[in-house]
Write an enzyme that holds these catalytic residues in place. Sequence first.
Site, short mmCIF file in Angstrom:
data_model
loop_
_atom_site.label_atom_id
_atom_site.label_comp_id
_atom_site.label_asym_id
_atom_site.label_seq_id
_atom_site.Cartn_x
_atom_site.Cartn_y
_atom_site.Cartn_z
N ASP A 29 0.86 -1.18 0.00
CA ASP A 29 0.00 0.00 0.00
C ASP A 29 0.91 1.23 0.00
OD1 ASP A 29 0.85 0.25 2.67
OD2 ASP A 29 -1.09 -0.30 3.52
N CYS A 30 0.33 2.41 0.04
CA CYS A 30 1.13 3.62 -0.15
C CYS A 30 2.24 3.76 0.89
CB CYS A 30 0.25 4.87 -0.20
SG CYS A 30 -0.62 5.27 1.33
N SER A 31 1.89 3.63 2.18
CA SER A 31 2.92 3.80 3.22
C SER A 31 3.85 2.60 3.27
CB SER A 31 2.28 4.08 4.58
OG SER A 31 1.43 3.03 4.96
N SER A 49 0.50 6.51 6.66
CA SER A 49 0.64 7.76 5.89
C SER A 49 0.52 8.98 6.80
CB SER A 49 -0.38 7.81 4.76
OG SER A 49 -1.70 7.73 5.25
N HIS A 76 -2.79 9.39 2.34
CA HIS A 76 -1.93 8.87 1.26
C HIS A 76 -0.53 9.47 1.38
CE1 HIS A 76 -1.34 6.73 -2.48
NE2 HIS A 76 -0.89 7.81 -3.08
N HIS A 88 4.10 6.20 -6.60
CA HIS A 88 3.32 5.78 -5.43
C HIS A 88 2.51 4.53 -5.72
CE1 HIS A 88 -0.55 8.02 -6.77
NE2 HIS A 88 0.32 8.13 -7.74
#
Length: 113
Positions: A29-31, A49, A76, A88
């Site tokens: 995922d993003c983080s 995030s 995000h 990202h």
Amino acid sequence: MGVAVAEYALQFVGNPYVYGGTSLTKGADCSGFVMSVYANFGVKLPHSSASDRTQGYAVDGLENAQPGDLICYSGHVALYIGDGQIVHASNKKVGIIVSKADYRTILAIRRIF
């Protein structure tokens, strides 16, 4: 060092988005993506995030961003790669992609190195 971070991150474009994931190849995922990229450089970042908004040092404005900086949005986080672009883990549909940094409202820019 930020350029090296950005270049390293770019090799994972096209890989999947997986909620809660931290694998640069099997899905993140993003983080998790940002955390795992920075882990390759010996930097421990949180898998959150929101927490990423407090890491490193504040950068004032996108015009002052440098490759490797964290670009933080509501819910995000992304990595700045230069020229107004980010890399990202976007969503399940598109996975890890390159986008314009200002595609949504930026809450913070943080420099780790």
